[in-house]
Design a protein around this motif. Structure first.
Motif, PDB file in Angstrom:
ATOM      1  N   LEU A 284       0.840  -1.201   0.000  1.00 18.44           N
ATOM      2  CA  LEU A 284       0.000   0.000   0.000  1.00 18.44           C
ATOM      3  C   LEU A 284       0.870   1.244   0.000  1.00 18.44           C
ATOM      4  O   LEU A 284       2.050   1.214   0.360  1.00 18.44           O
ATOM      5  N   ARG A 285       0.260   2.329  -0.417  1.00 14.23           N
ATOM      6  CA  ARG A 285       0.908   3.650  -0.382  1.00 14.23           C
ATOM      7  C   ARG A 285      -0.133   4.641   0.106  1.00 14.23           C
ATOM      8  O   ARG A 285      -1.218   4.761  -0.464  1.00 14.23           O
ATOM      9  N   LEU A 286       0.175   5.342   1.185  1.00 13.82           N
ATOM     10  CA  LEU A 286      -0.754   6.319   1.754  1.00 13.82           C
ATOM     11  C   LEU A 286      -0.345   7.722   1.356  1.00 13.82           C
ATOM     12  O   LEU A 286       0.830   8.105   1.469  1.00 13.82           O
ATOM     13  N   ASN A 287      -1.315   8.503   0.876  1.00 15.23           N
ATOM     14  CA  ASN A 287      -1.051   9.887   0.507  1.00 15.23           C
ATOM     15  C   ASN A 287      -0.950  10.766   1.753  1.00 15.23           C
ATOM     16  O   ASN A 287      -1.474  10.418   2.810  1.00 15.23           O
ATOM     17  N   PRO A 288      -0.300  11.926   1.662  1.00 15.62           N
ATOM     18  CA  PRO A 288      -0.361  12.887   2.768  1.00 15.62           C
ATOM     19  C   PRO A 288      -1.826  13.255   3.044  1.00 15.62           C
ATOM     20  O   PRO A 288      -2.588  13.520   2.113  1.00 15.62           O
ATOM     21  N   GLN A 289      -2.211  13.237   4.312  1.00 21.36           N
ATOM     22  CA  GLN A 289      -3.628  13.490   4.669  1.00 21.36           C
ATOM     23  C   GLN A 289      -3.769  13.685   6.167  1.00 21.36           C
ATOM     24  O   GLN A 289      -2.857  13.385   6.943  1.00 21.36           O
ATOM     25  N   LYS A 290      -4.924  14.174   6.563  1.00 22.41           N
ATOM     26  CA  LYS A 290      -5.254  14.331   7.980  1.00 22.41           C
ATOM     27  C   LYS A 290      -6.104  13.138   8.427  1.00 22.41           C
ATOM     28  O   LYS A 290      -7.000  12.712   7.715  1.00 22.41           O
ATOM     29  N   VAL A 291      -5.803  12.630   9.622  1.00 19.84           N
ATOM     30  CA  VAL A 291      -6.580  11.529  10.198  1.00 19.84           C
ATOM     31  C   VAL A 291      -7.453  12.116  11.301  1.00 19.84           C
ATOM     32  O   VAL A 291      -6.957  12.661  12.291  1.00 19.84           O
ATOM     33  N   VAL A 292      -8.766  12.001  11.085  1.00 18.26           N
ATOM     34  CA  VAL A 292      -9.738  12.655  11.968  1.00 18.26           C
ATOM     35  C   VAL A 292     -10.686  11.604  12.540  1.00 18.26           C
ATOM     36  O   VAL A 292     -11.054  10.639  11.874  1.00 18.26           O
ATOM     37  N   ALA A 293     -11.060  11.776  13.810  1.00 19.60           N
ATOM     38  CA  ALA A 293     -12.060  10.909  14.439  1.00 19.60           C
ATOM     39  C   ALA A 293     -12.942  11.759  15.341  1.00 19.60           C
ATOM     40  O   ALA A 293     -12.441  12.589  16.105  1.00 19.60           O
ATOM     41  N   TYR A 294     -14.235  11.549  15.245  1.00 17.86           N
ATOM     42  CA  TYR A 294     -15.216  12.282  16.069  1.00 17.86           C
ATOM     43  C   TYR A 294     -15.031  13.801  15.924  1.00 17.86           C
ATOM     44  O   TYR A 294     -15.023  14.550  16.889  1.00 17.86           O
ATOM     45  N   HIS A 295     -14.793  14.233  14.648  1.00 14.57           N
ATOM     46  CA  HIS A 295     -14.639  15.651  14.301  1.00 14.57           C
ATOM     47  C   HIS A 295     -13.421  16.284  14.972  1.00 14.57           C
ATOM     48  O   HIS A 295     -13.354  17.499  15.159  1.00 14.57           O
ATOM     49  N   LYS A 296     -12.435  15.461  15.317  1.00 14.40           N
ATOM     50  CA  LYS A 296     -11.228  15.969  15.966  1.00 14.40           C
ATOM     51  C   LYS A 296     -10.005  15.472  15.201  1.00 14.40           C
ATOM     52  O   LYS A 296      -9.909  14.301  14.850  1.00 14.40           O
ATOM     53  N   LEU A 297      -9.062  16.397  14.933  1.00 21.31           N
ATOM     54  CA  LEU A 297      -7.821  16.020  14.264  1.00 21.31           C
ATOM     55  C   LEU A 297      -6.947  15.209  15.223  1.00 21.31           C
ATOM     56  O   LEU A 297      -6.605  15.670  16.312  1.00 21.31           O
ATOM     57  N   LEU A 298      -6.612  13.994  14.817  1.00 18.99           N
ATOM     58  CA  LEU A 298      -5.729  13.160  15.637  1.00 18.99           C
ATOM     59  C   LEU A 298      -4.267  13.383  15.257  1.00 18.99           C
ATOM     60  O   LEU A 298      -3.428  13.660  16.106  1.00 18.99           O
ATOM     61  N   PHE A 299      -3.982  13.241  13.952  1.00 22.23           N
ATOM     62  CA  PHE A 299      -2.614  13.473  13.479  1.00 22.23           C
ATOM     63  C   PHE A 299      -2.640  13.659  11.972  1.00 22.23           C
ATOM     64  O   PHE A 299      -3.656  13.417  11.309  1.00 22.23           O
ATOM     65  N   THR A 300      -1.489  14.085  11.463  1.00 21.93           N
ATOM     66  CA  THR A 300      -1.350  14.335  10.032  1.00 21.93           C
ATOM     67  C   THR A 300      -0.278  13.428   9.453  1.00 21.93           C
ATOM     68  O   THR A 300       0.789  13.254  10.059  1.00 21.93           O
ATOM     69  N   ILE A 301      -0.566  12.832   8.307  1.00 21.24           N
ATOM     70  CA  ILE A 301       0.460  12.125   7.531  1.00 21.24           C
ATOM     71  C   ILE A 301       1.032  13.149   6.569  1.00 21.24           C
ATOM     72  O   ILE A 301       0.388  13.505   5.576  1.00 21.24           O
ATOM     73  N   GLU A 302       2.206  13.670   6.867  1.00 19.69           N
ATOM     74  CA  GLU A 302       2.751  14.806   6.112  1.00 19.69           C
ATOM     75  C   GLU A 302       3.502  14.380   4.861  1.00 19.69           C
ATOM     76  O   GLU A 302       3.654  15.168   3.933  1.00 19.69           O
ATOM     77  N   GLN A 303       4.019  13.136   4.863  1.00 22.21           N
ATOM     78  CA  GLN A 303       4.777  12.644   3.713  1.00 22.21           C
ATOM     79  C   GLN A 303       4.122  11.363   3.206  1.00 22.21           C
ATOM     80  O   GLN A 303       3.438  10.669   3.950  1.00 22.21           O
ATOM     81  N   GLU A 304       4.353  11.039   1.950  1.00 22.68           N
ATOM     82  CA  GLU A 304       3.846   9.788   1.410  1.00 22.68           C
ATOM     83  C   GLU A 304       4.444   8.606   2.179  1.00 22.68           C
ATOM     84  O   GLU A 304       5.640   8.575   2.452  1.00 22.68           O
ATOM     85  N   VAL A 305       3.602   7.647   2.545  1.00 22.62           N
ATOM     86  CA  VAL A 305       4.025   6.487   3.321  1.00 22.62           C
ATOM     87  C   VAL A 305       3.854   5.229   2.483  1.00 22.62           C
ATOM     88  O   VAL A 305       2.773   4.984   1.940  1.00 22.62           O
ATOM     89  N   ASN A 306       4.928   4.426   2.387  1.00 24.64           N
ATOM     90  CA  ASN A 306       4.899   3.190   1.611  1.00 24.64           C
ATOM     91  C   ASN A 306       5.116   1.981   2.518  1.00 24.64           C
ATOM     92  O   ASN A 306       5.890   2.046   3.472  1.00 24.64           O
ATOM     93  N   LEU A 307       4.454   0.874   2.170  1.00 27.09           N
ATOM     94  CA  LEU A 307       4.623  -0.371   2.911  1.00 27.09           C
ATOM     95  C   LEU A 307       4.716  -1.506   1.902  1.00 27.09           C
ATOM     96  O   LEU A 307       3.828  -1.686   1.070  1.00 27.09           O
ATOM     97  N   THR A 308       5.804  -2.282   1.957  1.00 24.63           N
ATOM     98  CA  THR A 308       5.959  -3.428   1.069  1.00 24.63           C
ATOM     99  C   THR A 308       5.471  -4.694   1.777  1.00 24.63           C
ATOM    100  O   THR A 308       5.201  -4.680   2.980  1.00 24.63           O
ATOM    101  N   TYR A 309       5.420  -5.789   1.020  1.00 23.42           N
ATOM    102  CA  TYR A 309       4.926  -7.048   1.577  1.00 23.42           C
ATOM    103  C   TYR A 309       5.917  -7.691   2.558  1.00 23.42           C
ATOM    104  O   TYR A 309       5.579  -8.673   3.210  1.00 23.42           O
TER     105      TYR A 309
END
Length: 522
Positions: A284-309
């Motif tokens: 998988l590859r995750l784009n930079p984005q904000k992670v939100v729960a219950y209308h509250k910002l938890l954290f930000t993924i500021e750089q592209e994140v990659n995960l190999t098998y």
């Protein structure tokens, strides 16, 4: 000064003996770690000491427990996998200590106190217990915590309580030396038994030679010519019979030491090849984005994140920063990015959902396992599910259901496992087995855990959620580089300003120049 006296205690559950104690006591200022496999009776013993009974439990105890102190009991906080779990645990422990504050003789009883605590909260508890003048009896499977706070170990094993004065690490080394001695004794006994068997075969063969006439000689002639050998034949027969008795007797006393074989995950790697998934290809590859729960910002993924098998990693961070939410969102594929078409995600969570199924534990696990039968059976044994393998899933207890779910996810048809606090309900033997399993696992893993010893044994790379940012090794390196660039520009600006000032200190200018050169060469 003795606070608790236990004499001739025998505890049975549903007419089956759980454990027995001839004599045992807790003394002033003693810090005791109570350990043992799940189901051996640790919590039952603690409740008996705390004088807590549960009518629904079929527990029968004979013997005596004399209490010469005040005590406070904090039970295990179950199903508290929310952001307030750690705070609730801290509050319960703080209240128990406050309850004992003015007691001259006090005993604090804690059942799995670190299960819901993050690293900072664990440090708080370690310092707190170290500073207590009260005695403590603590059930725990956290090896780091046990080593930090306990000076005595009680181990419930083989229906009795083994006592040891020292840390958990010292106890473990002593047990390993004892196991080595037992293995050596077994090897010597086995060698001697094999020698007896070889001797028996020789005597049996010799006895046979006396009982059969040679060819071309009649039986009567053979007997008349062999009268002098009758005595020898009788002696050989007696010796053979005696050897047979010794072999039978020694074979009954020869017990092979129980040890766990190193796990080998057969079939899993083969399946990866069959699916034509290269280990280094992106799961998988995750784009930079904000992670939100219950209308509250938890954290930000500021750089592209990659995960190999082939990536395996630990996700760390304080309670409440969003680790569990991250795994949950990843499992549901709600985080924006690329997901490999053949990606199969297995997600283990502590939240217990009662499953309605007529299948037995063994049927369900074998149906979904990608590994060889021998490996799957070993996982069931490691998680103490083997003895309940024929039990229906819908009849499992809460702890058994957690272990079943973990076994189902570990062996299932997945190539990325998301494990959220998999160690909380595992005893020390199961923890060691899980470390072996993860080391041999052929696919990707992301694990959330606050168990320091478990993390150290795994030795995996870490991602961290801190200051509302997800930091990976690559991202952290880029952030560090960016930070250095900012500092370099600031230092250059400060030096230029000083050089324009005729009253500026030459020493200060030289100092800034040296710092600039150091950053440039970094």
């Amino acid at each position: 000064m003795e606070l608790i006296k236990i004499n001739h205690l025998t505890v049975n559950v549903a007419a089956k003996k759980l454990f027995e104690i001839a004599s045992l006591g807790i003394n002033s200022k003693q810090k005791i770690g109570l350990i043992g496999n799940n189901g051996v009776g640790k919590t039952t013993l603690m409740k008996l000491i705390a004088d807590i009974s549960n009518p629904s439990e079929q527990i029968k105890a004979t013997g005596s427990i004399t209490r010469l102190c005040n005590w406070a009991y904090v039970p295990q906080l179950l199903n508290a996998q929310d952001k307030s779990g750690g705070q609730r645990e801290k509050l319960a422990i703080s209240r128990a200590i406050a309850q004992l504050r003015n007691a001259p003789k006090a005993l604090l009883l804690l059942d799995e106190p670190t299960s819901n605590l993050d690293f900072e909260q664990q440090k708080w508890l370690i310092n707190l217990i170290r500073g207590l003048k009260s005695s403590c009896l603590i059930i725990s499977h956290d090896q780091h915590f046990l080593n930090q706070v306990c000076d005595t170990i009680w181990c419930v094993k083989d229906q009795r309580v083994i006592t040891f004065k020292g840390t958990y690490s010292e106890f473990k080394r002593a047990q390993e030396k004892q196991a080595a001695r037992v293995q050596l004794e077994y090897n010597e006994q086995e060698k001697h038994l094999n020698q007896l068997k070889a001797s028996f075969k020789r005597h049996a063969k010799q006895a046979g030679s006396f009982s059969h006439p040679k060819k071309h000689i009649s039986s009567s002639d053979w007997r008349s010519k062999s009268l002098g050998k009758v005595k020898a034949a009788n002696n050989v027969a007696r010796a053979t019979k005696n050897l047979s008795r010794r072999i039978e007797k020694e074979a009954k006393t020869l017990t092979r030491p129980v040890f766990r074989k190193q796990i080998t995950l057969k079939n899993g790697a083969a399946q990866m090849k069959n699916e034509a998934i290269a280990p280094k290809s992106k799961a998988l590859r995750l784009n930079p984005q904000k992670v939100v729960a219950y209308h509250k910002l938890l954290f930000t993924i500021e750089q592209e994140v990659n995960l190999t098998y082939q990536n395996k990693l630990i996700l760390t961070g304080a309670n409440g920063v969003g680790k569990s939410i991250f795994l949950k969102e990843l499992f549901k594929r709600k985080l924006t990015g690329f997901y490999h078409p053949q990606l199969q995600i297995g997600y283990f969570t502590q939240n217990i959902i009662k499953l309605q199924s007529d299948q037995t534990v063994l049927e369900a696990i074998m149906k979904s396992s990608i590994f060889a039968t021998s490996v799957t059976m070993q996982v069931l044994g490691d998680l103490h599910l083997w003895q309940i393998r024929h039990q229906k899933i819908e009849n499992l207890s809460g702890g058994q259901l957690v272990c079943f779910n973990l076994a189902r996810i570990l062996t299932g048809k997945y190539n990325l496992l998301l494990l959220d606090e998999p160690t909380n309900f595992l005893d020390l033997e199961a923890l060691a087995a899980l470390v072996d399993f993860i080391a041999a696992y052929p696919y990707a893993l992301i694990i959330v855990s606050h168990d320091r010893s478990f993390i150290e044994q795994l030795g995996l790379p870490k991602w961290m959620i801190n200051h509302q940012r997800l930091s990976t090794k690559v991202a952290a390196s880029k952030q560090s580089s960016a930070s250095n660039d900012n500092n370099l520009e600031l230092l250059k600006f400060q030096r230029d300003q000083l050089m324009l000032n005729p009253e500026a200190s030459v020493t200060k200018i030289k100092q800034l120049t040296a710092e600039i050169e150091q950053l440039q060469n970094h």
